[in-house]
Design a protein around this motif. Structure first.
Motif, PDB file in Angstrom:
ATOM      1  N   GLU A 166       0.457   3.882 -13.792  1.00  0.00           N
ATOM      2  CA  GLU A 166      -0.909   3.912 -14.338  1.00  0.00           C
ATOM      3  C   GLU A 166      -1.113   2.895 -15.457  1.00  0.00           C
ATOM      4  OE1 GLU A 166      -2.103   7.886 -15.258  1.00  0.00           O
ATOM      5  OE2 GLU A 166      -1.533   8.614 -13.263  1.00  0.00           O
ATOM      6  N   LYS A 167      -0.042   2.249 -15.902  1.00  0.00           N
ATOM      7  CA  LYS A 167      -0.176   1.246 -16.976  1.00  0.00           C
ATOM      8  C   LYS A 167      -0.677  -0.093 -16.459  1.00  0.00           C
ATOM      9  CE  LYS A 167       2.319   3.391 -20.405  1.00  0.00           C
ATOM     10  NZ  LYS A 167       2.776   3.309 -21.709  1.00  0.00           N
ATOM     11  N   GLY A 168      -0.743  -0.253 -15.139  1.00  0.00           N
ATOM     12  CA  GLY A 168      -1.290  -1.472 -14.562  1.00  0.00           C
ATOM     13  C   GLY A 168      -0.312  -2.639 -14.499  1.00  0.00           C
ATOM     14  N   VAL A 169       0.971  -2.380 -14.689  1.00  0.00           N
ATOM     15  CA  VAL A 169       2.001  -3.418 -14.601  1.00  0.00           C
ATOM     16  C   VAL A 169       2.753  -3.218 -13.296  1.00  0.00           C
ATOM     17  CG1 VAL A 169       4.113  -4.307 -15.669  1.00  0.00           C
ATOM     18  CG2 VAL A 169       2.248  -3.485 -17.113  1.00  0.00           C
ATOM     19  N   LYS A 170       3.006  -4.313 -12.587  1.00  0.00           N
ATOM     20  CA  LYS A 170       3.765  -4.196 -11.341  1.00  0.00           C
ATOM     21  C   LYS A 170       5.182  -3.751 -11.658  1.00  0.00           C
ATOM     22  CE  LYS A 170       1.453  -7.363  -8.296  1.00  0.00           C
ATOM     23  NZ  LYS A 170       1.686  -8.251  -7.186  1.00  0.00           N
ATOM     24  N   GLU A 216       0.834  -1.205   0.000  1.00  0.00           N
ATOM     25  CA  GLU A 216       0.000   0.000   0.000  1.00  0.00           C
ATOM     26  C   GLU A 216       0.869   1.254   0.000  1.00  0.00           C
ATOM     27  OE1 GLU A 216      -3.021   1.889   3.163  1.00  0.00           O
ATOM     28  OE2 GLU A 216      -3.514  -0.174   2.551  1.00  0.00           O
ATOM     29  N   GLU A 217       1.895   1.235   0.838  1.00  0.00           N
ATOM     30  CA  GLU A 217       2.800   2.387   0.901  1.00  0.00           C
ATOM     31  C   GLU A 217       3.557   2.551  -0.427  1.00  0.00           C
ATOM     32  OE1 GLU A 217       6.637   4.113   3.353  1.00  0.00           O
ATOM     33  OE2 GLU A 217       5.743   2.224   3.997  1.00  0.00           O
ATOM     34  N   GLU A 218       3.887   1.410  -1.049  1.00  0.00           N
ATOM     35  CA  GLU A 218       4.615   1.439  -2.313  1.00  0.00           C
ATOM     36  C   GLU A 218       3.831   2.214  -3.373  1.00  0.00           C
ATOM     37  OE1 GLU A 218       6.521  -1.692  -5.533  1.00  0.00           O
ATOM     38  OE2 GLU A 218       5.383  -2.444  -3.843  1.00  0.00           O
ATOM     39  N   ASP A 219       2.537   1.960  -3.457  1.00  0.00           N
ATOM     40  CA  ASP A 219       1.699   2.680  -4.422  1.00  0.00           C
ATOM     41  C   ASP A 219       1.738   4.187  -4.163  1.00  0.00           C
ATOM     42  OD1 ASP A 219       1.021   0.246  -5.535  1.00  0.00           O
ATOM     43  OD2 ASP A 219      -0.900   0.101  -4.475  1.00  0.00           O
ATOM     44  N   LYS A 220       1.661   4.556  -2.892  1.00  0.00           N
ATOM     45  CA  LYS A 220       1.704   5.975  -2.530  1.00  0.00           C
ATOM     46  C   LYS A 220       3.055   6.586  -2.882  1.00  0.00           C
ATOM     47  CE  LYS A 220      -1.566   5.489   1.272  1.00  0.00           C
ATOM     48  NZ  LYS A 220      -1.737   5.450   2.721  1.00  0.00           N
ATOM     49  N   VAL A 221       4.127   5.838  -2.622  1.00  0.00           N
ATOM     50  CA  VAL A 221       5.473   6.335  -2.933  1.00  0.00           C
ATOM     51  C   VAL A 221       5.609   6.564  -4.435  1.00  0.00           C
ATOM     52  CG1 VAL A 221       7.936   5.719  -2.963  1.00  0.00           C
ATOM     53  CG2 VAL A 221       6.582   5.341  -0.899  1.00  0.00           C
TER      54      VAL A 221
END
Length: 134
Positions: free
Chosen positions: A79-83, A12-17
């Motif tokens: 935003e491309k949806g790839v990890k 979750e934090e990774e997405d925010k970062v």
């Protein structure tokens, strides 16, 4: 070392970062991402090193992979949806191979022909049950 440097980023934090990094291009966030994904570089370098000659140092592969990680961090689009890991592995592996190619004075076509000859020799020896001769 302070606890910030030792902290691992959760999902979750990774997405925010990533969102914050893409907005601000903050060097501190970039450094946090580098620390987070440095083990990935070592993992990819280890996978690539299998089957390479002993003359190719693991630390060199890691160094080449770091360039790929930096490139992946700067070009990644969440935003491309790839990890990120999926994207980064490809960039890291590509950077390692690119650097190894630059160090190799033999063209890839010659290496390919050499591999084909070795494969045929191996197949002949297997079929004949003896060493192949000219």
């Amino acid at each position: 070392m302070d606890s910030e440097k030792l902290q691992v980023i959760n999902s979750e934090e990774e997405d925010k970062v990533w969102i914050e990094f893409k907005k601000t291009k903050s060097p501190q966030l970039r450094d946090k991402l580098i620390r987070q994904y440095m083990p990935l570089v070592k993992y990819v370098a280890g996978k690539v090193s299998v089957g390479l000659p002993a003359s190719m140092e693991f630390d060199d592969l890691v160094g080449f992979g770091q360039f790929g990680l930096l490139d992946a961090i700067s070009k990644y689009d969440p935003e491309k949806g790839v990890k990120f890991k999926t994207y980064a592995v490809t960039r890291i592996r590509g950077a390692i191979f690119d650097e190894m190619r630059q160090l190799d004075w033999v063209p890839r076509s010659v290496r390919q022909k050499s591999r084909e000859i070795e494969d045929v020799i191996s197949e002949l020896e297997s079929n004949l049950g003896r060493p192949a001769t000219d």
